[in-house]
Design an enzyme around this catalytic site. Structure first.
Site, PDB file in Angstrom:
ATOM      1  N   HIS A  44      -8.745   1.756  -1.347  1.00  0.00           N
ATOM      2  CA  HIS A  44      -8.552   0.890  -2.059  1.00  0.00           C
ATOM      3  C   HIS A  44      -9.567   0.788  -2.999  1.00  0.00           C
ATOM      4  O   HIS A  44     -10.016  -0.756  -3.173  1.00  0.00           O
ATOM      5  CB  HIS A  44      -7.338  -0.661  -1.728  1.00  0.00           C
ATOM      6  CG  HIS A  44      -6.343  -0.072  -1.471  1.00  0.00           C
ATOM      7  ND1 HIS A  44      -5.122   0.328  -2.416  1.00  0.00           N
ATOM      8  CD2 HIS A  44      -5.364   0.084  -0.077  1.00  0.00           C
ATOM      9  CE1 HIS A  44      -4.016   0.990  -1.231  1.00  0.00           C
ATOM     10  NE2 HIS A  44      -4.443   0.159  -0.080  1.00  0.00           N
ATOM     11  N   SER A  65       0.766  -1.464  -0.015  1.00  0.00           N
ATOM     12  CA  SER A  65      -0.338  -0.367   0.007  1.00  0.00           C
ATOM     13  C   SER A  65       1.098   0.625   0.235  1.00  0.00           C
ATOM     14  O   SER A  65       1.916   1.790  -0.688  1.00  0.00           O
ATOM     15  CB  SER A  65      -1.220  -0.344   1.440  1.00  0.00           C
ATOM     16  OG  SER A  65      -1.588   0.953   0.556  1.00  0.00           O
TER      17      SER A  65
END
Length: 389
Positions: A189, A86
């Protein structure tokens, strides 16, 4: 071969940077990066409590700065591969030479602020789904209108979306699975982060990146990215796209990685690697949490560097969808088949008719990332092709 991993949000702990501030120049470096990120990194890494460093706007630049600060004390010229989870991808991109450290920290500041702002638009959240049959877990997530935000391997999928959907999933979990709500601000996300993706893209468009100086893996599909501009585009896209850490770990295995160092705050990614690769030979791992761990990390690098020289290096490219619709791969193309450049691999069924999907590069069809009748969006990865360079 040795891999250096940069962790993502959720790995932070109060005071984890305190011992690093004892190193010469570390305080000055963090104060400089604080000016770029718009947050006080020294305070956040030493004195802030758990609630303060849980704030997305603060956490993201803190994690990128921590990884880069620790990596400055390692012999990076002997590191063959880098990857991040991430927001950790920004740190990895800097360590690969795609971005200057200052740009990575500044982008992390923008990313964190904009994702926090997107979270405030409507009530969303995330939950970890542990165990269960993978296909059943994904089907349950979709049935409740949620998104598989992180596919972390080792029996762990993090889902995200509307709070109501998360509550229904927790009340009706897939068989043999547990659903645990995560203390995060919103649905990272997923399409809920579209405003943040647009804002980050507007800033990232002004960066002139370099091509990676070492193997750099992408969360989008686990592929090794060869061009700096493509990596920046992937970093922006990744704000709304799922984190495929499972595919990154598969690439570590494909490349024969024998040593892994996780940068601070370390532990989460090391645990996933141990559980996921246990059947294929777990790499030797060092979790770098304090300067006291530096000798072990340097020793691991010396013994596992395995830098590419004249030996062939596996590189991965992806075949992407040219349009939105339902994907129909050629049934005769099984994983492990050699594919030539320009070869038709299937088509996307659209309202206007079928659109061919062709390979832009030749190599081994390593993995189908989409399957028969899967709905796909333009630019979505459909297959991985491996080769040698």
């Amino acid at each position: 071969m040795l891999a250096l991993l940069s962790p993502g949000q959720g790995s932070q702990k109060p005071g984890f940077l305190t011992p690093w501030l004892e190193l010469p120049g570390a305080g000055a470096r963090l104060r400089w990066w604080s000016a770029l990120a718009g947050v006080d990194l020294v305070h956040l890494g030493t004195q802030a409590d758990a609630d303060e460093i849980r704030d997305t706007a603060r956490t993201q630049p803190l994690l990128v700065a921590a990884a880069l600060l620790a990596a400055e004390h390692l012999p990076m010229y002997d590191v063959a591969l880098v990857a991040g989870h991430s927001v950790g991808e920004l740190g990895a991109a800097a360590l690969a030479g795609v971005l200057p450290a200052e740009a990575a920290v500044a982008l992390a500041g923008v990313r964190g602020r904009e994702m926090a702002a997107a979270c405030a638009l409507e009530p969303t959240g995330m939950a970890a789904v542990l165990g269960g049959d993978p296909d059943e877990v994904l089907a349950a997530i979709e049935a409740h209108g949620l998104h598989p935000a992180n596919r972390n391997g080792a029996g762990q999928v993090v889902t995200a979306g509307a709070v109501a959907g998360l509550e229904k999933l927790a009340a009706e979990p897939p068989a043999k699975a547990r659903v645990i709500r995560l203390q995060v601000a919103g649905a990272f996300h997923t399409p809920y982060m579209a405003p943040a993706e647009a804002a980050l893209g507007a800033v990232a468009g002004g960066i002139v990146p370099a091509d990676p100086a070492r193997i750099l893996l992408s969360n989008l599909d686990g592929a090794a990215v060869n061009h700096g501009r493509e990596m920046v585009q992937r970093l922006v896209r990744q704000v709304t796209a799922p984190v495929r850490w499972d595919l990154c770990m598969r690439t570590l295995a494909d490349l024969g990685v024998t040593g892994v160092i996780e940068l601070p705050p370390a532990g989460t990614l090391a645990g996933l690697v141990k559980r996921e690769l246990k059947g294929e030979g777990v790499p030797e791992i060092v979790t770098l949490n304090t300067p006291d761990d530096l000798p072990a990390a340097r020793d691991l690098i010396a013994r596992h560097s395995g830098l590419p020289g004249h030996e062939p290096v596996i590189q991965f490219r992806v075949v992407v969808a040219p349009a939105a619709g339902a994907f129909e791969p050629l049934t005769e193309l099984a994983e492990g088949t050699d594919v030539r450049a320009g070869q038709v691999m299937g088509h996307v069924a659209t309202r206007q008719g079928p659109v061919e999907v062709a390979a832009h590069h030749g190599g081994l069809l390593t993995e189908w990332l989409a399957h028969h009748d899967d709905p796909v969006a333009p630019g979505q990865p459909l297959a991985r092709i491996g080769g040698q360079a």
